[in-house]
Design an enzyme around this catalytic site. Structure first.
Site, PDB file in Angstrom:
ATOM      1  N   HIS A 162     -21.811  75.224  41.314  1.00 10.62           N
ATOM      2  CA  HIS A 162     -20.893  76.161  40.676  1.00 10.62           C
ATOM      3  C   HIS A 162     -19.824  76.508  41.726  1.00 10.62           C
ATOM      4  O   HIS A 162     -20.170  76.875  42.853  1.00 10.62           O
ATOM      5  CB  HIS A 162     -21.605  77.458  40.293  1.00 10.62           C
ATOM      6  CG  HIS A 162     -22.467  77.365  39.073  1.00 10.62           C
ATOM      7  ND1 HIS A 162     -23.456  76.444  38.912  1.00 10.62           N
ATOM      8  CD2 HIS A 162     -22.474  78.133  37.936  1.00 10.62           C
ATOM      9  CE1 HIS A 162     -24.042  76.629  37.738  1.00 10.62           C
ATOM     10  NE2 HIS A 162     -23.465  77.650  37.121  1.00 10.62           N
TER      11      HIS A 162
ATOM     12  N   ASP B 206     -23.563  77.168  29.124  1.00 12.76           N
ATOM     13  CA  ASP B 206     -23.960  78.001  30.270  1.00 12.76           C
ATOM     14  C   ASP B 206     -25.256  78.779  29.998  1.00 12.76           C
ATOM     15  O   ASP B 206     -26.324  78.364  30.444  1.00 12.76           O
ATOM     16  CB  ASP B 206     -22.822  78.948  30.672  1.00 12.76           C
ATOM     17  CG  ASP B 206     -22.793  79.267  32.167  1.00 12.76           C
ATOM     18  OD1 ASP B 206     -23.601  78.690  32.912  1.00 12.76           O
ATOM     19  OD2 ASP B 206     -21.949  80.086  32.586  1.00 12.76           O
ATOM     20  N   ASP B 207     -25.135  79.919  29.307  1.00 15.22           N
ATOM     21  CA  ASP B 207     -26.295  80.774  29.030  1.00 15.22           C
ATOM     22  C   ASP B 207     -26.231  81.207  27.569  1.00 15.22           C
ATOM     23  O   ASP B 207     -25.931  82.370  27.261  1.00 15.22           O
ATOM     24  CB  ASP B 207     -26.258  82.004  29.952  1.00 15.22           C
ATOM     25  CG  ASP B 207     -26.269  81.603  31.414  1.00 15.22           C
ATOM     26  OD1 ASP B 207     -27.349  81.225  31.914  1.00 15.22           O
ATOM     27  OD2 ASP B 207     -25.206  81.631  32.049  1.00 15.22           O
TER      28      ASP B 207
ATOM     29  N   GLU C  63     -15.558  79.666  39.677  1.00 12.80           N
ATOM     30  CA  GLU C  63     -15.770  80.461  38.453  1.00 12.80           C
ATOM     31  C   GLU C  63     -15.129  81.819  38.731  1.00 12.80           C
ATOM     32  O   GLU C  63     -14.091  82.154  38.163  1.00 12.80           O
ATOM     33  CB  GLU C  63     -17.270  80.591  38.150  1.00 12.80           C
ATOM     34  CG  GLU C  63     -17.593  81.447  36.924  1.00 12.80           C
ATOM     35  CD  GLU C  63     -19.102  81.694  36.737  1.00 12.80           C
ATOM     36  OE1 GLU C  63     -19.880  81.508  37.682  1.00 12.80           O
ATOM     37  OE2 GLU C  63     -19.492  82.109  35.615  1.00 12.80           O
TER      38      GLU C  63
ATOM     39  N   HIS D 204     -28.225  76.730  31.773  1.00 10.34           N
ATOM     40  CA  HIS D 204     -29.331  77.261  32.588  1.00 10.34           C
ATOM     41  C   HIS D 204     -30.496  77.522  31.640  1.00 10.34           C
ATOM     42  O   HIS D 204     -30.339  78.306  30.696  1.00 10.34           O
ATOM     43  CB  HIS D 204     -28.907  78.558  33.261  1.00 10.34           C
ATOM     44  CG  HIS D 204     -27.697  78.392  34.152  1.00 10.34           C
ATOM     45  ND1 HIS D 204     -27.801  78.238  35.512  1.00 10.34           N
ATOM     46  CD2 HIS D 204     -26.375  78.322  33.851  1.00 10.34           C
ATOM     47  CE1 HIS D 204     -26.583  78.095  36.025  1.00 10.34           C
ATOM     48  NE2 HIS D 204     -25.698  78.144  35.039  1.00 10.34           N
TER      49      HIS D 204
ATOM     50  N   HIS E 243     -24.086  71.646  31.453  1.00 12.30           N
ATOM     51  CA  HIS E 243     -24.103  72.928  32.172  1.00 12.30           C
ATOM     52  C   HIS E 243     -24.790  73.958  31.294  1.00 12.30           C
ATOM     53  O   HIS E 243     -24.148  74.625  30.472  1.00 12.30           O
ATOM     54  CB  HIS E 243     -22.658  73.339  32.517  1.00 12.30           C
ATOM     55  CG  HIS E 243     -22.551  74.584  33.334  1.00 12.30           C
ATOM     56  ND1 HIS E 243     -21.409  74.894  34.073  1.00 12.30           N
ATOM     57  CD2 HIS E 243     -23.413  75.614  33.544  1.00 12.30           C
ATOM     58  CE1 HIS E 243     -21.586  76.046  34.688  1.00 12.30           C
ATOM     59  NE2 HIS E 243     -22.794  76.517  34.372  1.00 12.30           N
TER      60      HIS E 243
HETATM   61  N1  HPA Z   1     -22.648  81.388  37.274  1.00 13.59           N
HETATM   62  C1  HPA Z   1     -23.467  81.589  38.312  1.00 13.59           C
HETATM   63  N2  HPA Z   1     -24.781  81.697  38.175  1.00 13.59           N
HETATM   64  C2  HPA Z   1     -25.302  81.595  36.963  1.00 13.59           C
HETATM   65  C3  HPA Z   1     -24.519  81.396  35.868  1.00 13.59           C
HETATM   66  C4  HPA Z   1     -23.114  81.274  36.033  1.00 13.59           C
HETATM   67  O1  HPA Z   1     -22.325  81.071  35.105  1.00 13.59           O
HETATM   68  N3  HPA Z   1     -25.360  81.355  34.806  1.00 13.59           N
HETATM   69  C5  HPA Z   1     -26.611  81.509  35.270  1.00 13.59           C
HETATM   70  N4  HPA Z   1     -26.586  81.665  36.584  1.00 13.59           N
HETATM   71 ZN    ZN Z   2     -23.647  78.227  35.090  1.00 16.33          ZN
END
Ligand code: HPA
Ligand code: ZN
Length: 335
Positions: free
Chosen positions: A194, A275-276, A197, A16, A14
């Site tokens: 997703h 994630d990011d 969250e 991006h 996971h």
């Molecule tokens: N959630 C939803 N969209 C996203 C995320 C996330 O954690 N990171 C990058 N786009």
């Molecule tokens: Zn994500």
């Protein structure tokens, strides 16, 4: 103990690719492409990375992606991530990309894909990191926009393993994309989404039963529904959890409040992911260390998280067995 996490071979499931854009590279690309940015230094950029929720993060993340214009930009972005992945002993990675962020700005789909793919192919040859690419639809845009993005991906079925769903979750349930995911499935794409969250457990049910996904990204809100937890446990549906992302985006106030311990106790197939990482200031091993330190996880739990990352991957059975054997050998060597 720090060594143990660093040394374990693991998969990242996971991440991006646009979220791996470090401010240094963002500034370089802004200059190379003559794109105006509201940050002129790395410090200014980092100082602006203060988020109150998912939406406030996404605004900054889409803004940063404006510097990505040419094929080589996407290559350089992906290559920089792969170098970080190697430092984290990531032996296999499954990367999301958000083509709509780019096609909406007039960057051709093929430019995005070719740049990312060239780096992934070089990563396999030169860094020994295997990878798969997953195309994410932006859920706050329309289902029609997602469908036309899928059409653009169809000629590239061999370069894109599957599809996912990201972007602003609340108010954009998985069911909105039922026909898109059905068409993707018929065309041979795997799928993930997703869900849970910021959104409710019902979105996780929809991702499973309407979109028929193979994994849930995040999924941390599943604990609000006992039947759902039982379903996720019974089917061992993987949850790709991103602990420090959840803290940065205020899903949990503090890492100590994260529910990863309960998810593990419930017998779910949880993995740890970044994630990011450029926006949250933490790569995958930082996430492992954070949950270990805050939740007192021992080696067996860390090993289980790494094992889950491989088990939940889309590697084929032979590759999976080989990676799992490497993991067990590495863990045994560390004893
Ligand atoms: N959630 C939803 N969209 C996203 C995320 C996330 O954690 N990171 C990058 N786009
Ligand atoms: Zn994500």
């Amino acid at each position: 103990m720090q060594d143990f996490i660093d040394r374990l071979p693991k998969a990242e499931l996971h991440v991006h690719i646009e979220g791996t854009l470090e401010p240094e590279l963002m500034l370089q690309l802004a200059e190379r492409n003559a794109v105006g940015l509201r940050y002129s230094t790395v410090e200014e950029a980092r100082a602006a990375y203060q988020f109150s929720d998912l939406r406030s993060f996404l605004n900054i993340y889409y803004e940063g992606a404006r510097v990505l214009l040419r094929e080589e930009d996407f290559h350089d972005l992906t290559w920089a991530y792969l170098l970080k992945a190697r430092q984290n002993n990531v032996i296999h990675t499954e990367i999301f990309f958000d083509p709509q962020i780019h096609t909406e700005r007039g960057v051709p789909f093929d430019t995005v894909l070719s740049g990312i793919r060239a780096a992934l192919d070089a990563g396999r040859r030169e860094l020994d990191i295997t990878s798969h690419l997953l195309l994410c639809f932006l859920r706050h845009l329309s289902a029609d926009a997602a469908m036309s993005t899928l059409e653009q991906a169809l000629p590239h079925r061999d370069a894109i393993l599957g599809v996912g769903l990201d972007g602003s979750e609340v108010g954009n349930p998985p069911s909105k994309f039922a026909s898109v995911f059905e068409r993707a499935r018929k065309k041979g794409f795997l799928s993930v989404a997703h869900a849970g969250e910021e959104g409710p457990p019902d979105y996780i049910w929809q991702a499973l039963d309407v979109l028929r996904v193979r994994r849930i990204d995040h999924g941390v809100r599943c604990l609000e529904n006992r039947r759902l937890v039982e379903r996720l446990r019974r089917d061992q549906v993987p949850l790709t959890v991103c602990p420090l992302s959840n803290v940065k985006l205020r899903v949990f106030d503090r890492i100590e409040d994260h529910n990863i311990g309960q998810l593990l106790e419930a017998g779910l197939c949880v993995s740890v992911n970044s994630d990011d990482p450029a926006y949250f200031g933490a790569y995958v091993n930082d996430n492992y260390r954070a949950v270990r330190d805050a939740h007192g996880l021992g080696r067996s739990e860390i090993l289980r998280l790494a094992r889950n990352s491989l088990v939940a991957s889309f590697l084929d059975d032979t590759e999976k067995r080989r990676c799992l054997a490497d993991l067990e050998a590495s863990a045994a060597g560390a004893r």
